[in-house]
Write a protein that holds these residues in place. Structure first.
Motif, PDB file in Angstrom:
ATOM      1  N   HIS A  32      -5.920  -3.478  -5.761  1.00 24.22           N
ATOM      2  CA  HIS A  32      -4.838  -2.664  -6.317  1.00 24.22           C
ATOM      3  C   HIS A  32      -3.489  -3.359  -6.119  1.00 24.22           C
ATOM      4  O   HIS A  32      -2.686  -3.438  -7.047  1.00 24.22           O
ATOM      5  N   ASN A  36      -3.348  -4.565  -9.594  1.00 26.46           N
ATOM      6  CA  ASN A  36      -3.204  -3.196 -10.108  1.00 26.46           C
ATOM      7  C   ASN A  36      -4.526  -2.635 -10.625  1.00 26.46           C
ATOM      8  O   ASN A  36      -4.562  -1.886 -11.593  1.00 26.46           O
ATOM      9  N   LEU A  41      -5.473   4.776  -6.635  1.00 30.41           N
ATOM     10  CA  LEU A  41      -6.270   4.572  -5.434  1.00 30.41           C
ATOM     11  C   LEU A  41      -5.870   5.561  -4.356  1.00 30.41           C
ATOM     12  O   LEU A  41      -4.683   5.709  -4.045  1.00 30.41           O
ATOM     13  N   PHE A  74      -0.818   4.610  -5.589  1.00 33.09           N
ATOM     14  CA  PHE A  74      -1.569   4.336  -4.365  1.00 33.09           C
ATOM     15  C   PHE A  74      -1.132   5.330  -3.306  1.00 33.09           C
ATOM     16  O   PHE A  74       0.038   5.390  -2.932  1.00 33.09           O
TER      17      PHE A  74
END
Length: 85
Positions: A32, A36, A41, A74
């Motif tokens: 991530h 990305n 996430l 995230f």
């Protein structure tokens, strides 16, 4: 494929369906941050936790998770906090 599903396939399905990958695996975090992927996430950083306790934790903080994902792709959850990165 259950436990045999590869990380790449999990990411592909999650991104295609606009889902969030929920994991304790830092490999997903690396992907991530660097590429990305997955696009969204949720990293669980509780350490060892019983499944029932994890489910109860997620249910208890669900409104905070929804709010965090409104601002961050995230999000981290541990026993004491929900953190949008």
């Amino acid at each position: 494929d259950g436990n045999r599903t590869t990380d790449a396939e999990i990411i592909r399905i999650a991104d295609r369906d606009e889902r969030t990958v929920v994991t304790k695996d830092h490999d997903f975090l690396d992907g991530h941050l660097l590429n990305n992927v997955p696009q969204r996430l949720l990293l669980v950083t509780t350490g060892n936790i019983r499944n029932d306790d994890l489910i109860a934790l997620i249910e208890a903080v669900e409104p905070l998770l929804v709010e965090a994902f409104e601002h961050s792709a995230f999000v981290e959850v541990n026993r004491g906090a929900v953190i949008g990165h």
